[in-house]
Design an enzyme around this catalytic site. Structure first.
Site, PDB file in Angstrom:
ATOM      1  N   LYS A 165       0.980  -0.872   0.051  1.00  0.00           N
ATOM      2  CA  LYS A 165       0.296   0.125   0.083  1.00  0.00           C
ATOM      3  C   LYS A 165       0.785   1.116   0.520  1.00  0.00           C
ATOM      4  O   LYS A 165       0.127   2.480  -0.174  1.00  0.00           O
ATOM      5  CB  LYS A 165      -0.993   0.293   1.410  1.00  0.00           C
ATOM      6  CG  LYS A 165      -2.247  -1.011   0.374  1.00  0.00           C
ATOM      7  CD  LYS A 165      -3.181  -0.278   1.732  1.00  0.00           C
ATOM      8  CE  LYS A 165      -4.232  -2.032   2.001  1.00  0.00           C
ATOM      9  NZ  LYS A 165      -5.449  -1.780   2.254  1.00  0.00           N
ATOM     10  N   LYS A 167      -4.684  -9.665  -5.565  1.00  0.00           N
ATOM     11  CA  LYS A 167      -5.928 -10.321  -5.078  1.00  0.00           C
ATOM     12  C   LYS A 167      -6.966  -9.362  -5.782  1.00  0.00           C
ATOM     13  O   LYS A 167      -6.546  -8.195  -5.309  1.00  0.00           O
ATOM     14  CB  LYS A 167      -5.585 -10.182  -3.645  1.00  0.00           C
ATOM     15  CG  LYS A 167      -5.339  -9.270  -2.692  1.00  0.00           C
ATOM     16  CD  LYS A 167      -5.997  -9.251  -1.201  1.00  0.00           C
ATOM     17  CE  LYS A 167      -5.823  -7.924  -0.904  1.00  0.00           C
ATOM     18  NZ  LYS A 167      -6.997  -7.734   0.458  1.00  0.00           N
ATOM     19  N   LYS A 170     -11.700  -3.972  -2.908  1.00  0.00           N
ATOM     20  CA  LYS A 170     -12.617  -3.445  -3.116  1.00  0.00           C
ATOM     21  C   LYS A 170     -11.699  -2.085  -3.569  1.00  0.00           C
ATOM     22  O   LYS A 170     -12.711  -0.811  -4.001  1.00  0.00           O
ATOM     23  CB  LYS A 170     -13.618  -3.578  -1.273  1.00  0.00           C
ATOM     24  CG  LYS A 170     -12.861  -2.639  -0.717  1.00  0.00           C
ATOM     25  CD  LYS A 170     -13.677  -2.434   0.650  1.00  0.00           C
ATOM     26  CE  LYS A 170     -13.650  -3.363   1.997  1.00  0.00           C
ATOM     27  NZ  LYS A 170     -12.364  -2.999   2.347  1.00  0.00           N
TER      28      LYS A 170
HETATM   29  N1  AQP Z   1      -9.406 -11.192  -2.435  1.00  0.00           N
HETATM   30  C1  AQP Z   1     -10.618 -11.477  -0.982  1.00  0.00           C
HETATM   31  N2  AQP Z   1      -9.486 -13.639  -1.209  1.00  0.00           N
HETATM   32  C2  AQP Z   1     -10.437 -13.447  -0.137  1.00  0.00           C
HETATM   33  N3  AQP Z   1     -10.114 -12.929   1.116  1.00  0.00           N
HETATM   34  C3  AQP Z   1     -10.412 -11.649   0.601  1.00  0.00           C
HETATM   35  N4  AQP Z   1     -10.262 -10.685   1.718  1.00  0.00           N
HETATM   36  C4  AQP Z   1     -10.117  -9.630   1.538  1.00  0.00           C
HETATM   37  N5  AQP Z   1      -9.470  -9.506   0.029  1.00  0.00           N
HETATM   38  C5  AQP Z   1      -9.748 -11.103   0.081  1.00  0.00           C
HETATM   39  C6  AQP Z   1     -10.779 -10.843   3.149  1.00  0.00           C
HETATM   40  O1  AQP Z   1     -11.630 -10.099   3.633  1.00  0.00           O
HETATM   41  C7  AQP Z   1     -11.746  -9.320   5.247  1.00  0.00           C
HETATM   42  C8  AQP Z   1     -12.118  -8.180   5.362  1.00  0.00           C
HETATM   43  O2  AQP Z   1     -10.604  -7.231   4.642  1.00  0.00           O
HETATM   44  P1  AQP Z   1     -10.075  -5.331   4.592  1.00  0.00           P
HETATM   45  O3  AQP Z   1     -11.262  -5.005   4.370  1.00  0.00           O
HETATM   46  O4  AQP Z   1      -9.992  -5.623   6.086  1.00  0.00           O
HETATM   47  O5  AQP Z   1      -8.488  -5.705   4.215  1.00  0.00           O
HETATM   48  P2  AQP Z   1      -8.074  -6.193   3.072  1.00  0.00           P
HETATM   49  O6  AQP Z   1      -7.911  -7.589   3.754  1.00  0.00           O
HETATM   50  O7  AQP Z   1      -6.778  -5.057   2.062  1.00  0.00           O
HETATM   51  O8  AQP Z   1      -9.283  -6.262   1.809  1.00  0.00           O
HETATM   52  P3  AQP Z   1      -9.288  -5.229   0.342  1.00  0.00           P
HETATM   53  O9  AQP Z   1     -10.980  -5.410   0.329  1.00  0.00           O
HETATM   54  O10 AQP Z   1      -7.966  -5.534  -0.636  1.00  0.00           O
HETATM   55  O11 AQP Z   1      -9.337  -4.166   0.960  1.00  0.00           O
HETATM   56  P4  AQP Z   1      -8.990  -2.839   0.372  1.00  0.00           P
HETATM   57  O12 AQP Z   1      -8.949  -2.965  -1.233  1.00  0.00           O
HETATM   58  O13 AQP Z   1      -9.423  -1.057   1.090  1.00  0.00           O
HETATM   59  O14 AQP Z   1      -7.258  -2.810   1.774  1.00  0.00           O
HETATM   60  C9  AQP Z   1     -10.243  -9.740   5.115  1.00  0.00           C
HETATM   61  O15 AQP Z   1     -10.282 -11.187   6.701  1.00  0.00           O
HETATM   62  C10 AQP Z   1      -9.573 -10.316   4.065  1.00  0.00           C
HETATM   63  O16 AQP Z   1      -8.352 -11.607   4.038  1.00  0.00           O
END
Ligand code: AQP
Length: 329
Positions: free
Chosen positions: A111, A192, A195
């Site tokens: 990030k 991965k 969002k």
């Molecule tokens: N691609 C993924 N596959 C499986 N699990 C996922 N998680 C996120 N992306 C995937 C799981 O969702 C939970 C919440 O995640 P988060 O919002 O706390 O942060 P993150 O892991 O950084 O998810 P994002 O969607 O990628 O958010 P942004 O883009 O804002 O950083 C966690 O349990 C994560 O493992």
């Protein structure tokens, strides 16, 4: 009864990755465990957020929890910022965490890559996450694969605190699904699904309309060749789509392979879209009902009250052990 804690950032529209990797397991765990599910708004602000969007997304994530099947009578559903002890314990933990271990976190590296100015909050993100988990003395933390390293750090911090000040925190275990722990991007299977990806074609949002889901999946990148075969090392794109299929159709990877033997990708992708739509459509209808009812504010208030009752006890215990002079009741 084991205690379960997890959360999701209101940092954009939730994706199918968040649903398969995290929320589905929240729903499964709530029946046999004492559960706490947060909307981690204080983590979301470690990267810039528009205030109005942050408020809207916080409500939206809470409503999606309920629409997905989390029962607020069983699990406490709340916003992280409504329980101030998270931030306070997070501060205490910054004094135990080492710069070196924080620098090794891959999420921080990803990030912060290419950015001129990096917020200190992004750097200490895993410390706040440790506080989120340990303040409830959670036994199990359902997360996707990407959060495994942060959870390791949580375990290290708990052990460090306990070693220095006496047994205060439970050492939590990760709860990671075998298939679907890491749903990959539709345009690049080496990243991965996220969002906050600026390209909406890279993810399926839980709230994507059926035709949008069909369009995105028909355009999803596939490997050369035509065999529907699960082989993440050599066929990462089709393997990713198969993981999504397995979850949405409730089938094993072997069953999917034999159903599409000798058939190529076209029919597989069409059927995949219909399975995804069949999971998302009822969830979207429930989500709209919940948002219209306005009941989410009551759910969040009750959830925060239940969470606060546990969190304040743990925080008091931790502060006492560290040597803080506690105010007399
Ligand atoms: N691609 C993924 N596959 C499986 N699990 C996922 N998680 C996120 N992306 C995937 C799981 O969702 C939970 C919440 O995640 P988060 O919002 O706390 O942060 P993150 O892991 O950084 O998810 P994002 O969607 O990628 O958010 P942004 O883009 O804002 O950083 C966690 O349990 C994560 O493992």
């Amino acid at each position: 009864m084991k205690r379960v804690l997890s959360g999701i950032q209101p940092s954009g529209q939730l994706t199918l990755g968040n649903y398969i990797g995290a929320i589905r397991n929240f729903v499964r765990l709530q029946n046999a465990h004492e559960c706490f599910f947060m909307v981690v708004d204080m983590h979301a602000i470690t990267v810039p957020q528009e205030p109005a969007a942050l408020r809207e997304q916080t409500e939206a994530v809470a409503a999606l929890y309920i629409a997905s099947g989390i029962d607020p009578d069983k699990a406490a559903v709340f916003a992280q910022s409504h329980v101030p002890g998270h931030a306070e314990l997070g501060w205490l933990f910054t004094t135990l965490a080492h710069m070196g271990e924080l620098e090794r976190m891959t999420q921080f590296k990803d990030k912060s890559a290419g950015k001129d100015s990096i917020g200190a909050g992004l750097f200490v993100y895993p410390v706040l996450m440790a506080a989120d988990i340990l303040i409830y003395n959670a036994d199990l933390v359902p997360v996707g694969e990407d959060q495994k390293q942060h959870l390791e750090m949580t375990r290290d911090l708990a052990a460090r605190f306990n070693g220095r000040f006496g047994e205060c925190f439970t050492i939590p275990e990760p709860y990671i699904p075998k298939v679907g722990a890491r749903i990959m991007s539709l345009d690049d299977a080496s990243r991965k699904m996220s969002k906050s990806n600026p390209n909406p074609a890279s993810y399926i949002a839980i709230m994507d309309e059926p035709d949008m889901v069909r369009k995105k999946l028909s355009r999803a990148v596939t490997d050369s060749g035509r065999a529907v075969k699960y082989d993440p090392a050599n066929k990462p794109e089709i393997s990713n789509l198969m993981s999504i299929y397995a979850h949405c159709a409730d089938m094993t990877l072997e069953e999917i392979e034999s159903r599409y033997e000798g058939q190529g990708y076209g029919g597989f992708k069409k059927d995949l879209a219909e399975h995804v739509v069949s999971v998302l459509e009822p969830l979207q209808a429930k989500y709209r009902d919940i948002r219209q009812s306005g009941e989410i504010h009551r759910v969040l208030a009750e959830g925060a009250e239940r969470a606060e009752a546990v969190a304040s006890q743990t925080l008091r215990d931790a502060k006492e052990r560290m040597g803080f002079l506690l105010p007399k009741p």
